[in-house]
Design an enzyme around this catalytic site. Structure first.
Site, PDB file in Angstrom:
ATOM      1  CE  LYS A   1     -16.035   5.953   3.082  1.00 19.56           C
ATOM      2  NZ  LYS A   1     -15.401   4.755   3.671  1.00 19.56           N
TER       3      LYS A   1
ATOM      4  NE  ARG B   1      -9.836   7.135   2.261  1.00 18.10           N
ATOM      5  CZ  ARG B   1     -10.823   6.527   1.612  1.00 18.10           C
ATOM      6  NH1 ARG B   1     -11.663   7.212   0.880  1.00 18.10           N
ATOM      7  NH2 ARG B   1     -10.976   5.233   1.714  1.00 18.10           N
TER       8      ARG B   1
ATOM      9  NE  ARG C   1     -15.480  -3.837  -0.245  1.00  8.48           N
ATOM     10  CZ  ARG C   1     -15.239  -2.562   0.077  1.00  8.48           C
ATOM     11  NH1 ARG C   1     -16.233  -1.761   0.411  1.00  8.48           N
ATOM     12  NH2 ARG C   1     -14.011  -2.119   0.104  1.00  8.48           N
TER      13      ARG C   1
ATOM     14  NE  ARG D   1     -12.002  -1.762  -3.342  1.00  2.55           N
ATOM     15  CZ  ARG D   1     -12.507  -0.768  -2.621  1.00  2.55           C
ATOM     16  NH1 ARG D   1     -13.791  -0.468  -2.717  1.00  2.55           N
ATOM     17  NH2 ARG D   1     -11.744  -0.079  -1.806  1.00  2.55           N
TER      18      ARG D   1
ATOM     19  NE  ARG E   1      -8.854  -0.275   1.788  1.00  2.00           N
ATOM     20  CZ  ARG E   1      -9.847  -1.128   1.517  1.00  2.00           C
ATOM     21  NH1 ARG E   1      -9.613  -2.413   1.368  1.00  2.00           N
ATOM     22  NH2 ARG E   1     -11.070  -0.678   1.399  1.00  2.00           N
TER      23      ARG E   1
HETATM   24  P1  ADP Z   1     -12.687   2.306   1.198  1.00  2.00           P
HETATM   25  O1  ADP Z   1     -13.495   3.375   1.847  1.00  2.00           O
HETATM   26  O2  ADP Z   1     -13.349   0.971   1.265  1.00  2.00           O
HETATM   27  O3  ADP Z   1     -11.256   2.273   1.642  1.00  2.00           O
HETATM   28  P2  ADP Z   1     -12.594   3.766  -1.326  1.00  2.00           P
HETATM   29  O4  ADP Z   1     -13.199   3.237  -2.549  1.00  2.00           O
HETATM   30  O5  ADP Z   1     -13.193   4.969  -0.713  1.00  2.00           O
HETATM   31  O6  ADP Z   1     -12.596   2.530  -0.338  1.00  2.00           O
HETATM   32  O7  ADP Z   1     -11.034   4.078  -1.581  1.00  2.00           O
HETATM   33  C1  ADP Z   1     -10.148   3.146  -2.163  1.00  2.00           C
HETATM   34  C2  ADP Z   1      -8.749   3.742  -2.239  1.00  2.00           C
HETATM   35  O8  ADP Z   1      -8.752   4.924  -3.074  1.00  2.00           O
HETATM   36  C3  ADP Z   1      -8.161   4.233  -0.909  1.00  2.00           C
HETATM   37  O9  ADP Z   1      -7.583   3.187  -0.170  1.00  2.00           O
HETATM   38  C4  ADP Z   1      -7.130   5.254  -1.416  1.00  2.00           C
HETATM   39  O10 ADP Z   1      -5.982   4.644  -1.919  1.00  2.00           O
HETATM   40  C5  ADP Z   1      -7.850   5.907  -2.572  1.00  2.00           C
HETATM   41  N1  ADP Z   1      -8.612   7.102  -2.128  1.00  2.00           N
HETATM   42  C6  ADP Z   1      -9.958   7.259  -2.158  1.00  2.00           C
HETATM   43  N2  ADP Z   1     -10.316   8.469  -1.666  1.00  2.00           N
HETATM   44  C7  ADP Z   1      -9.168   9.096  -1.313  1.00  2.00           C
HETATM   45  C8  ADP Z   1      -8.860  10.363  -0.745  1.00  2.00           C
HETATM   46  N3  ADP Z   1      -9.818  11.256  -0.422  1.00  2.00           N
HETATM   47  N4  ADP Z   1      -7.556  10.665  -0.522  1.00  2.00           N
HETATM   48  C9  ADP Z   1      -6.585   9.805  -0.839  1.00  2.00           C
HETATM   49  N5  ADP Z   1      -6.803   8.593  -1.365  1.00  2.00           N
HETATM   50  C10 ADP Z   1      -8.077   8.227  -1.615  1.00  2.00           C
END
Ligand code: ADP
Length: 207
Positions: free
Chosen positions: A13, A88, A127, A138, A149
């Site tokens: 993404k 999400r 990654r 990370r 996750r």
């Molecule tokens: P990925 O898609 O690889 O899981 P992101 O960078 O999008 O990574 O998100 C990392 C973390 O940030 C998520 O696991 C969550 O804890 C938090 N997060 C990101 N976007 C949201 C969201 N829309 N609602 C709740 N938590 C979020």
């Protein structure tokens, strides 16, 4: 255009968001990036979010929704945006519908990047991101957290495909293949296929 990019962790993404946003001349808004910036900046928001992020859980909706509403109200997002990592949950999606309609706006399309789970686990464990000149993993890409996750995605986020499919906004994109090929599929779904402008580059730090 107002576009949402949906997809499990590791689907690409972040990488696609950067490229597609550039092609659309709209800002890419990544909730994960905003949270991570707040964690490094040690802000109140960062301190609140960190606990959830480290565990691989979602940050509570009220924190996330307020943050995104503020971001969408900034001038650069008025004419369009590409949301990466938000919504999400169904509750976040409903809030987004409400706040956009309050602004007299609506989403144009939701792109779901589709990748099978075996490939996701492989991508996430490989990654690395560049921090102070060093490639580091990370914290939430550690194998146990990755599995969690993916579970959270399955339970809380994957219902969004039905939600957006039901209102005719969803396009599912095969996200396996070269970065450029995936971008091309996404642009075609946005009605902007065939335009080869804008050099694209791989960003190994993006998710
Ligand atoms: P990925 O898609 O690889 O899981 P992101 O960078 O999008 O990574 O998100 C990392 C973390 O940030 C998520 O696991 C969550 O804890 C938090 N997060 C990101 N976007 C949201 C969201 N829309 N609602 C709740 N938590 C979020």
């Amino acid at each position: 255009m107002r576009v949402v990019l949906l997809g499990p962790p590791g689907a690409g993404k972040g990488t696609q968001a950067q490229i597609i946003a550039r092609k659309l001349s709209a800002p890419a808004i990544s909730t994960g990036d905003i949270f991570r910036a707040n964690v490094s900046g040690q802000t109140d928001l960062g301190r609140q979010a960190k606990v959830y992020m480290d565990a691989g859980d979602l940050v509570p909706d009220e924190i996330t929704v307020a943050m995104v509403s503020d971001r969408l109200a900034e001038p650069d997002a008025v004419d369009g945006f590409l949301l990466d990592g938000f919504p999400r949950t169904i509750a976040q999606a409903e809030q987004l519908q409400t706040s956009l309609s309050g602004l007299g706006q609506a989403l144009d399309r939701v792109l779901e990047l589709v990748v099978d789970e075996e490939e996701l686990v492989r991508r996430l464990s490989d990654r690395r991101m560049l921090v102070d000149g060093e490639w580091v993993q990370r914290g939430d890409d550690e194998p146990g957290t990755v599995r969690h996750r993916l579970e959270v995605y399955r339970e809380q986020t994957s219902p969004l495909s039905g939600f957006y499919g039901g209102i005719g906004l969803l396009s599912r994109i095969d996200a396996i293949g070269e970065i450029d090929e995936v971008t091309e599929r996404a642009m075609t779904a946005l009605g902007k296929g065939g335009a080869a402008e804008g050099a694209s580059s791989a960003d190994p730090t993006a998710g």
